[in-house]
Design a protein around this motif. Structure first.
Motif, PDB file in Angstrom:
ATOM      1  N   VAL A  17      49.766  81.522  76.951  1.00  0.00           N
ATOM      2  CA  VAL A  17      50.646  80.362  76.857  1.00  0.00           C
ATOM      3  C   VAL A  17      51.171  80.120  78.261  1.00  0.00           C
ATOM      4  CG1 VAL A  17      52.738  79.400  75.841  1.00  0.00           C
ATOM      5  CG2 VAL A  17      51.287  80.906  74.466  1.00  0.00           C
ATOM      6  N   ARG A  18      50.628  79.116  78.914  1.00  0.00           N
ATOM      7  CA  ARG A  18      51.063  78.796  80.272  1.00  0.00           C
ATOM      8  C   ARG A  18      52.498  78.269  80.251  1.00  0.00           C
ATOM      9  NH1 ARG A  18      47.400  74.558  82.191  1.00  0.00           N
ATOM     10  NH2 ARG A  18      49.027  74.474  83.752  1.00  0.00           N
ATOM     11  N   ALA A  20      53.886  75.797  81.802  1.00  0.00           N
ATOM     12  CA  ALA A  20      53.972  74.334  81.661  1.00  0.00           C
ATOM     13  C   ALA A  20      53.752  73.920  80.215  1.00  0.00           C
ATOM     14  CB  ALA A  20      52.954  73.656  82.572  1.00  0.00           C
ATOM     15  N   ASP A  21      52.818  74.583  79.529  1.00  0.00           N
ATOM     16  CA  ASP A  21      52.570  74.280  78.116  1.00  0.00           C
ATOM     17  C   ASP A  21      53.762  74.690  77.250  1.00  0.00           C
ATOM     18  OD1 ASP A  21      50.051  73.303  78.783  1.00  0.00           O
ATOM     19  OD2 ASP A  21      49.056  75.215  78.349  1.00  0.00           O
ATOM     20  N   ARG A  23      56.866  74.885  78.186  1.00  0.00           N
ATOM     21  CA  ARG A  23      57.934  73.915  78.457  1.00  0.00           C
ATOM     22  C   ARG A  23      57.693  72.641  77.650  1.00  0.00           C
ATOM     23  NH1 ARG A  23      58.482  75.019  83.225  1.00  0.00           N
ATOM     24  NH2 ARG A  23      56.716  73.922  84.087  1.00  0.00           N
ATOM     25  N   ALA A  24      56.465  72.150  77.634  1.00  0.00           N
ATOM     26  CA  ALA A  24      56.139  70.927  76.898  1.00  0.00           C
ATOM     27  C   ALA A  24      56.352  71.114  75.394  1.00  0.00           C
ATOM     28  CB  ALA A  24      54.700  70.498  77.180  1.00  0.00           C
ATOM     29  N   VAL A  25      55.921  72.244  74.857  1.00  0.00           N
ATOM     30  CA  VAL A  25      56.092  72.511  73.421  1.00  0.00           C
ATOM     31  C   VAL A  25      57.575  72.525  73.060  1.00  0.00           C
ATOM     32  CG1 VAL A  25      55.885  74.315  71.652  1.00  0.00           C
ATOM     33  CG2 VAL A  25      53.910  73.717  73.050  1.00  0.00           C
ATOM     34  N   GLU A  28      59.022  69.010  73.231  1.00  0.00           N
ATOM     35  CA  GLU A  28      58.552  68.238  72.073  1.00  0.00           C
ATOM     36  C   GLU A  28      59.244  68.682  70.783  1.00  0.00           C
ATOM     37  OE1 GLU A  28      54.293  68.767  72.138  1.00  0.00           O
ATOM     38  OE2 GLU A  28      54.127  67.732  74.073  1.00  0.00           O
ATOM     39  N   ARG A  64      50.597  73.786  68.218  1.00  0.00           N
ATOM     40  CA  ARG A  64      49.814  73.679  69.457  1.00  0.00           C
ATOM     41  C   ARG A  64      48.665  74.677  69.497  1.00  0.00           C
ATOM     42  NH1 ARG A  64      50.921  72.289  75.129  1.00  0.00           N
ATOM     43  NH2 ARG A  64      51.870  70.473  74.181  1.00  0.00           N
ATOM     44  N   TYR A  65      48.911  75.930  69.063  1.00  0.00           N
ATOM     45  CA  TYR A  65      47.925  76.995  69.240  1.00  0.00           C
ATOM     46  C   TYR A  65      47.202  77.409  67.959  1.00  0.00           C
ATOM     47  CZ  TYR A  65      49.827  77.263  73.883  1.00  0.00           C
ATOM     48  OH  TYR A  65      50.225  76.944  75.157  1.00  0.00           O
TER      49      TYR A  65
END
Length: 169
Positions: A17-18, A20-21, A23-25, A28, A64-65
């Motif tokens: 889980v990067r 940036a990803d 943070r976006a999750v 959202e 997401r995942y």
């Protein structure tokens, strides 16, 4: 309030889980003032309820995942108390850990386990404080018991990582 979100089992064992990803999750999911800390599944958010923030993060991560990623949410004031209560001496020969329970009662079970040579364990409120000789994090008797007894029911952080999370708050 500022809430620390600690993800379990990410960026190890093939689950990436990067930052940036993440943070976006979290954004959202409706969480405010999102900040990720290090690349090890740690974030800070603003929320009115820490458990609700963790649940929102879990839902967003699963969407997401496509798999459940457990998240512990703690007000930063509670996390500070946990860090401040670390009872073991810190030195260059040992690694200081905090094992945080994701399910009530797990810490009590773990604190009853026997420590191996050079290890120290102590119970705290919902946590186990663990000091182990460097290089034995995966192989010490407590590490093996932890993996066998509570693998998916806890999340573990190096004490230094938790200090960095708090410093970023």
């Amino acid at each position: 309030m500022r809430v620390a979100l600690l993800l379990r089992g990410v960026n190890v064992g093939g689950v990436s889980v990067r930052s940036a990803d993440l943070r976006a999750v979290l954004e959202e999911a409706g969480l405010g003032e999102v900040r990720t800390v290090l690349a090890s599944g740690n974030a800070l958010v603003t929320a009115t309820d820490a458990p609700a923030a963790a649940e929102a993060a879990e839902r967003g991560l699963e969407a997401r995942y496509g798999r459940r990623i457990r998240v512990l949410g703690l007000p930063t004031a509670d996390l500070q108390r946990i860090v401040d209560a670390y009872p073991h001496a810190e030195d260059d020969a040992h690694t200081p850990y905090v094992v945080l329970e994701l399910e009530p009662g797990v810490a009590r079970e773990l604190a009853a386990l026997e420590a191996g040579d050079g290890e120290a364990i102590a119970a705290g409120a919902g946590v186990v404080y663990w000091s182990n000789p460097k290089g034995t994090t995966l192989t010490s008797p407590f590490a093996k018991a932890l993996e066998h007894t509570a693998k998916d029911r806890v999340t573990t952080r190096n004490l230094r990582t938790l200090r960095k999370v708090l410093a970023a708050a």
